[in-house]
Design a protein around this motif. Structure first.
Motif, PDB file in Angstrom:
ATOM      1  N   PHE A  75       1.196  17.631   0.270  1.00  0.00           N
ATOM      2  CA  PHE A  75       1.114  18.086   1.663  1.00  0.00           C
ATOM      3  C   PHE A  75       0.271  17.096   2.449  1.00  0.00           C
ATOM      4  N   GLU A  76       0.768  16.705   3.625  1.00  0.00           N
ATOM      5  CA  GLU A  76       0.096  15.636   4.389  1.00  0.00           C
ATOM      6  C   GLU A  76       0.420  15.735   5.862  1.00  0.00           C
ATOM      7  N   PRO A  77      -0.484  15.223   6.699  1.00  0.00           N
ATOM      8  CA  PRO A  77      -0.091  15.021   8.090  1.00  0.00           C
ATOM      9  C   PRO A  77       0.934  13.897   8.103  1.00  0.00           C
ATOM     10  N   ILE A  78       1.817  13.853   9.085  1.00  0.00           N
ATOM     11  CA  ILE A  78       2.814  12.775   9.040  1.00  0.00           C
ATOM     12  C   ILE A  78       2.297  11.496   9.700  1.00  0.00           C
ATOM     13  N   HIS A  79       1.137  11.585  10.348  1.00  0.00           N
ATOM     14  CA  HIS A  79       0.596  10.378  10.978  1.00  0.00           C
ATOM     15  C   HIS A  79       0.031   9.424   9.929  1.00  0.00           C
ATOM     16  N   GLU A 120      17.755   5.027   2.331  1.00  0.00           N
ATOM     17  CA  GLU A 120      17.308   3.710   2.815  1.00  0.00           C
ATOM     18  C   GLU A 120      15.994   3.296   2.166  1.00  0.00           C
ATOM     19  N   TYR A 121      15.289   4.238   1.521  1.00  0.00           N
ATOM     20  CA  TYR A 121      13.983   3.952   0.905  1.00  0.00           C
ATOM     21  C   TYR A 121      14.110   3.666  -0.592  1.00  0.00           C
ATOM     22  N   SER A 122      15.318   3.352  -1.070  1.00  0.00           N
ATOM     23  CA  SER A 122      15.501   3.202  -2.519  1.00  0.00           C
ATOM     24  C   SER A 122      14.650   2.079  -3.094  1.00  0.00           C
ATOM     25  N   GLY A 167      15.371  10.651   9.121  1.00  0.00           N
ATOM     26  CA  GLY A 167      14.406  11.756   9.198  1.00  0.00           C
ATOM     27  C   GLY A 167      13.018  11.252   9.545  1.00  0.00           C
ATOM     28  N   ASP A 168      12.667  10.092   9.038  1.00  0.00           N
ATOM     29  CA  ASP A 168      11.358   9.506   9.366  1.00  0.00           C
ATOM     30  C   ASP A 168      11.259   9.257  10.862  1.00  0.00           C
ATOM     31  N   ILE A 169      12.255   8.594  11.390  1.00  0.00           N
ATOM     32  CA  ILE A 169      12.192   8.194  12.803  1.00  0.00           C
ATOM     33  C   ILE A 169      12.257   9.427  13.719  1.00  0.00           C
ATOM     34  N   LEU A 218       9.788  18.509   4.251  1.00  0.00           N
ATOM     35  CA  LEU A 218       9.970  19.582   5.227  1.00  0.00           C
ATOM     36  C   LEU A 218       8.971  19.386   6.370  1.00  0.00           C
ATOM     37  N   ARG A 219       9.499  19.102   7.552  1.00  0.00           N
ATOM     38  CA  ARG A 219       8.645  18.782   8.697  1.00  0.00           C
ATOM     39  C   ARG A 219       8.951  19.689   9.880  1.00  0.00           C
ATOM     40  N   PRO A 220       8.067  20.623  10.178  1.00  0.00           N
ATOM     41  CA  PRO A 220       8.291  21.469  11.348  1.00  0.00           C
ATOM     42  C   PRO A 220       8.111  20.668  12.634  1.00  0.00           C
ATOM     43  N   ILE A 263      14.609  18.804   7.563  1.00  0.00           N
ATOM     44  CA  ILE A 263      14.661  18.611   6.120  1.00  0.00           C
ATOM     45  C   ILE A 263      15.087  17.164   5.927  1.00  0.00           C
ATOM     46  N   ARG A 264      14.131  16.355   5.566  1.00  0.00           N
ATOM     47  CA  ARG A 264      14.363  14.916   5.404  1.00  0.00           C
ATOM     48  C   ARG A 264      14.542  14.605   3.920  1.00  0.00           C
ATOM     49  N   GLU A 265      15.585  13.860   3.584  1.00  0.00           N
ATOM     50  CA  GLU A 265      15.747  13.419   2.182  1.00  0.00           C
ATOM     51  C   GLU A 265      14.568  12.490   1.882  1.00  0.00           C
ATOM     52  N   SER A 285       0.828  -1.221   0.000  1.00  0.00           N
ATOM     53  CA  SER A 285       0.000   0.000   0.000  1.00  0.00           C
ATOM     54  C   SER A 285       0.856   1.263   0.000  1.00  0.00           C
ATOM     55  N   LEU A 286       1.897   1.273   0.804  1.00  0.00           N
ATOM     56  CA  LEU A 286       2.701   2.489   0.895  1.00  0.00           C
ATOM     57  C   LEU A 286       3.622   2.674  -0.299  1.00  0.00           C
ATOM     58  N   ARG A 287       4.260   1.591  -0.728  1.00  0.00           N
ATOM     59  CA  ARG A 287       5.198   1.739  -1.848  1.00  0.00           C
ATOM     60  C   ARG A 287       4.465   2.084  -3.135  1.00  0.00           C
ATOM     61  N   LEU A 333       1.659   3.759  -3.528  1.00  0.00           N
ATOM     62  CA  LEU A 333       0.908   5.033  -3.577  1.00  0.00           C
ATOM     63  C   LEU A 333       1.756   6.177  -3.001  1.00  0.00           C
ATOM     64  N   LEU A 334       1.836   6.266  -1.689  1.00  0.00           N
ATOM     65  CA  LEU A 334       2.536   7.410  -1.081  1.00  0.00           C
ATOM     66  C   LEU A 334       3.998   7.523  -1.531  1.00  0.00           C
ATOM     67  N   LEU A 335       4.746   6.425  -1.372  1.00  0.00           N
ATOM     68  CA  LEU A 335       6.182   6.494  -1.700  1.00  0.00           C
ATOM     69  C   LEU A 335       6.383   6.652  -3.199  1.00  0.00           C
ATOM     70  N   ARG A 336       5.463   6.110  -3.980  1.00  0.00           N
ATOM     71  CA  ARG A 336       5.544   6.244  -5.442  1.00  0.00           C
ATOM     72  C   ARG A 336       5.399   7.712  -5.846  1.00  0.00           C
ATOM     73  N   ILE A 337       4.442   8.399  -5.251  1.00  0.00           N
ATOM     74  CA  ILE A 337       4.246   9.817  -5.599  1.00  0.00           C
ATOM     75  C   ILE A 337       5.488  10.623  -5.179  1.00  0.00           C
ATOM     76  N   ARG A 338       5.941  10.408  -3.943  1.00  0.00           N
ATOM     77  CA  ARG A 338       7.128  11.156  -3.481  1.00  0.00           C
ATOM     78  C   ARG A 338       8.300  10.937  -4.435  1.00  0.00           C
ATOM     79  N   HIS A 339       8.508   9.674  -4.805  1.00  0.00           N
ATOM     80  CA  HIS A 339       9.672   9.353  -5.628  1.00  0.00           C
ATOM     81  C   HIS A 339       9.504   9.837  -7.070  1.00  0.00           C
TER      82      HIS A 339
HETATM   83  C1  IPM Z   1       5.859   8.970   7.079  1.00  0.00           C
HETATM   84  C2  IPM Z   1       5.492   7.510   7.074  1.00  0.00           C
HETATM   85  C3  IPM Z   1       5.953   6.832   5.798  1.00  0.00           C
HETATM   86  C4  IPM Z   1       7.464   6.980   5.715  1.00  0.00           C
HETATM   87  C5  IPM Z   1       5.574   5.358   5.693  1.00  0.00           C
HETATM   88  C6  IPM Z   1       4.099   5.171   5.900  1.00  0.00           C
HETATM   89  C7  IPM Z   1       6.042   4.712   4.440  1.00  0.00           C
HETATM   90  O1  IPM Z   1       5.992   6.880   8.202  1.00  0.00           O
HETATM   91  O2  IPM Z   1       5.420   9.698   6.174  1.00  0.00           O
HETATM   92  O3  IPM Z   1       6.564   9.395   7.980  1.00  0.00           O
HETATM   93  O4  IPM Z   1       8.191   6.172   6.290  1.00  0.00           O
HETATM   94  O5  IPM Z   1       7.908   7.900   5.055  1.00  0.00           O
END
Ligand code: IPM
Ligand code: NAD
Ligand code: MN
Length: 353
Positions: free
Chosen positions: A276-280, A137-139, A244-246, A104-106, A130-132, A86-88, A90-96
């Motif tokens: 633009f998205e909430p990070i949750h 690691e997400y390659s 940056g994620d963690i 950019l995460r305040p 500022i997260r890459e 689901s993530l790869r 949709l979300l990660l596909r768009i980002r990539h």
């Molecule tokens: C985030 C999320 C995503 C990420 C996941 C859902 C793939 O945790 O936006 O922080 O790791 O980037």
């Protein structure tokens, strides 16, 4: 009248609930301003769509999104569909694929927000991560060899390109220079003897272009400790995709919780739309009950206004969030209130002038 075309991908779980409130607030902003309008188009992509269609979005999904000025995304992922699909897809596909290489995460403790750190003042927690956002690691590169045999081996490659590192690090320096702030690089060169040694080298190289920026370099383990013990050390922070994620979830925890944490996925060249998205995430534990906090999504909407050149409205939204928290107006349960998601969104929209 300027018309912005916005694609809305509410996604799964609480995604649609919180997105509705972000759209509500943006409509309120445009009606108060009078010089611009939003045209929102919603796409029902996500896990339910996957279970019905066998894909997270249609094959031409990115061609569709490419026509928009910006994308608003709720949350993706739900039990029933493996997260890595689901993530790869949709979300990660768009980002990539849209080269949104800046995330950019305040991490900003606004007045009135709950902070678990004893004695922390609002001015002590005011960072911009500022997260890459396109490689590292997400390659997605790797292999699963001899699957389901005793010889099984998995390989997950981290990819750090010169171009990829330089551009995110340069962006962070430019921001630190512009805002007259310090810049901290997060690394782990003591153990990751290729990727992070390279990252540190590029951090030093690019730094020569910005002699006025005061820099620090911290190991990611020490950085997580200092974020708790001495958060005022950090102003602008640059980190690889995973670090940056963690650290931004840790950041959310010290700055009011996941219900307040927003992120902008930027393609600075504007070749592609930014998102633009909430990070949750989709919060399956509370989804469907109408109690999710929409303020993170609304904060993300304020980042979109900033990106579109309406920083005055972006700032007014953050001010309104602060007012709600200080005066305890229509807060959701995660902030100790009793209000519903939509009551919270209504109250915020009502505070804007
Ligand atoms: C985030 C999320 C995503 C990420 C996941 C859902 C793939 O945790 O936006 O922080 O790791 O980037
Ligand atoms: P999560 O962020 O969904 O939830 C973590 C905790 O925070 C939960 O207790 C949840 O109730 C709470 N929470 C989150 N957002 C909230 C809000 N707006 N208001 C009140 N409480 C809120 O993380 P998770 O449980 O690890 O992940 C759930 C799903 O979401 C998984 O499928 C995961 O892969 C996905 N996910 C997606 C994104 C994204 O789309 N950007 C981000 C993180 C996780
Ligand atoms: Mn995350």
């Amino acid at each position: 009248m300027k018309m912005y075309k916005i694609a809305v991908v509410p996604g799964d779980g609480i995604g649609p609930e919180v997105m509705e409130e972000a759209v509500k607030v943006l409509n309120r902003v445009s009606s108060l301003d009078g010089s611009f309008q939003f045209s929102f188009t919603t796409y029902p992509w996500g896990c339910k769509y996957y279970l019905e269609n066998g894909e997270m979005m249609p094959a031409d999904g990115l061609d569709i999104l490419k026509q928009y000025d910006a994308i608003l995304l709720g949350a993706v992922g739900y039990p029933g569909v493996p997260d890595h699909i689901s993530l790869r897809d949709l979300l990660l596909r768009i980002r990539h694929d849209f080269d949104q290489y800046i995330n950019l995460r305040p991490v900003k403790l606004v007045k009135g927000a709950i902070c678990p750190l004893i004695g922390a003042r609002t001015e002590d927690i005011d960072m911009t991560f500022i997260r890459e956002n396109s490689e590292g690691e997400y390659s997605g590169s790797g292999a699963w060899l001899y699957k389901d045999t005793p010889q099984e081996v998995v390989i997950q490659n981290a990819v750090f390109s010169r171009k990829g590192c330089e551009r995110v690090i340069r962006y962070a320096y430019q921001l630190a220079h512009k805002e007259k702030k310090t810049l901290t690089s997060i690394s782990k060169g003591n153990a990751l003897n290729y990727s992070m040694v390279f990252w540190d080298q590029i951090f030093a190289e690019v730094g020569k272009e910005f002699p006025d920026v005061k820099t620090y370099s911290l190991m990611v383990d020490a950085a997580s400790m200092f974020m708790i013990k001495d958060p005022k050390r950090f102003q602008i922070v640059v980190a690889s995709n995973l670090f940056g994620d963690i650290l931004t979830d840790l950041g959310a925890a010290i700055a009011g919780g996941m219900g307040l944490a927003a992120g902008a996925n930027l393609n600075p060249e504007r070749t592609f739309p930014s998102m633009f998205e909430p990070i949750h995430g989709s919060a399956p534990d509370i989804a469907g009950r109408g109690i999710s906090n929409p303020l993170a999504s609304i904060w993300a909407a304020s980042q979109m206004l900033d990106f579109l050149g309406h920083e005055d409205w972006g700032a007014k939204i953050i001010q309104a969030i602060e007012t709600m928290l200080v005066e305890r107006i229509s807060l959701t349960p995660d902030q100790g209130g009793k209000s519903s998601t939509s009551e919270c969104g209504d109250a915020l929209a009502g505070l804007l002038k």
